[in-house]
Scaffold this motif. Structure first.
Motif, PDB file in Angstrom:
ATOM      1  N   HIS A 104      -1.404  -5.211  -1.665  1.00 47.16           N
ATOM      2  CA  HIS A 104      -2.335  -4.931  -2.762  1.00 47.16           C
ATOM      3  C   HIS A 104      -1.730  -5.255  -4.125  1.00 47.16           C
ATOM      4  O   HIS A 104      -2.184  -4.741  -5.143  1.00 47.16           O
ATOM      5  CB  HIS A 104      -2.779  -3.466  -2.709  1.00 47.16           C
ATOM      6  CG  HIS A 104      -3.588  -3.132  -1.492  1.00 47.16           C
ATOM      7  ND1 HIS A 104      -3.015  -2.671  -0.324  1.00 47.16           N
ATOM      8  CD2 HIS A 104      -4.919  -3.210  -1.247  1.00 47.16           C
ATOM      9  CE1 HIS A 104      -3.960  -2.466   0.584  1.00 47.16           C
ATOM     10  NE2 HIS A 104      -5.115  -2.785   0.051  1.00 47.16           N
ATOM     11  N   GLN A 110      -6.210  -0.220  -6.067  1.00 48.76           N
ATOM     12  CA  GLN A 110      -5.553   0.249  -4.855  1.00 48.76           C
ATOM     13  C   GLN A 110      -4.091   0.617  -5.112  1.00 48.76           C
ATOM     14  O   GLN A 110      -3.567   1.573  -4.528  1.00 48.76           O
ATOM     15  CB  GLN A 110      -5.638  -0.820  -3.758  1.00 48.76           C
ATOM     16  CG  GLN A 110      -7.036  -1.055  -3.211  1.00 48.76           C
ATOM     17  CD  GLN A 110      -7.596   0.146  -2.470  1.00 48.76           C
ATOM     18  OE1 GLN A 110      -6.872   1.063  -2.099  1.00 48.76           O
ATOM     19  NE2 GLN A 110      -8.901   0.150  -2.255  1.00 48.76           N
ATOM     20  N   CYS A 134     -10.058   3.789  -0.078  1.00 47.55           N
ATOM     21  CA  CYS A 134      -8.680   3.408  -0.361  1.00 47.55           C
ATOM     22  C   CYS A 134      -8.057   2.638   0.794  1.00 47.55           C
ATOM     23  O   CYS A 134      -8.682   2.401   1.827  1.00 47.55           O
ATOM     24  CB  CYS A 134      -7.839   4.640  -0.701  1.00 47.55           C
ATOM     25  SG  CYS A 134      -7.430   5.687   0.699  1.00 47.55           S
TER      26      CYS A 134
END
Length: 204
Positions: A104, A110, A134
């Motif tokens: 990420h 995130q 998430c």
């Protein structure tokens, strides 16, 4: 508008919403017309989660060979036992968090959640973390879908935490009046047909 199997949905970003809504409403694949980035990002996050949910695998254990049937069933049980009962090392958790950060990188949304989880994992319950928008939800479902043993080995600590919470909730529930819960998921016509033809088969 030409639709191909590779295109799941279309989002229209424009300056004149009312004008484009007129023609967009005739195309089912168009999920919305947006005039600002924030609302289109919210719609994308919502739909990505729905797509990830729909990709959770459904296996129909059917076979004319009892040996093959037993092998398939045994594999699913072994995977379950591995995830629930095998010992967890702190290094596995550290490796998983490092992997998540690398996956990420550049995604501030995130990345911020990953930092919060590392700093205060007990701020939310395991189920709340899993159902939140998430990285945990998408990573776990993807690993289960692909039978990615490497990722499952690293994330099994979280699977065990979710399982422990479910067991606790179950032990505190009214055993005399069990509740029925449902899981919604979009499936293809082919899979629906297979389910209808295998009503007495085992499904996982």
């Amino acid at each position: 508008m030409q639709v191909t199997p590779q295109i799941y949905c279309v989002y229209v970003y424009c300056a004149e919403k009312k004008h484009h809504e007129e023609w967009a409403k005739h195309h089912q694949i168009i999920k919305g017309v947006f005039t600002d980035i924030e609302t289109i990002c919210d719609a994308l996050r919502r739909d990505v989660r729905r797509v990830n949910n729909d990709l959770i695998p459904i296996s129909i254990l059917q076979s004319t060979s009892s040996d093959q049937f037993d092998q398939l069933f045994a594999c699913s049980l072994i995977l379950k036992e591995f995830l629930i009962n095998s010992a967890c090392e702190q290094q596995e958790k550290n490796n998983f968090m490092k992997f998540c950060r690398s996956q990420h990188r550049g995604n501030s949304y995130q990345s911020n959640i990953i930092k919060k989880y590392q700093a205060k994992p007990k701020k939310l319950t395991p189920i709340q973390w899993y159902t939140r928008e998430c990285f945990l939800y998408s990573m776990l479902n993807r690993a289960l879908r692909l039978y990615d043993i490497e990722i499952l080995t690293q994330i099994k600590f979280f699977v065990q935490e979710v399982n422990e919470q479910i067991q606790k909730i179950y032990s505190q529930s009214d055993q005399q009046h069990p509740q029925t819960v449902y899981h919604g998921q979009n499936i293809t016509n082919d899979l629906l047909s297979k389910l209808q033809k295998n009503k007495k088969s085992l499904i996982s």
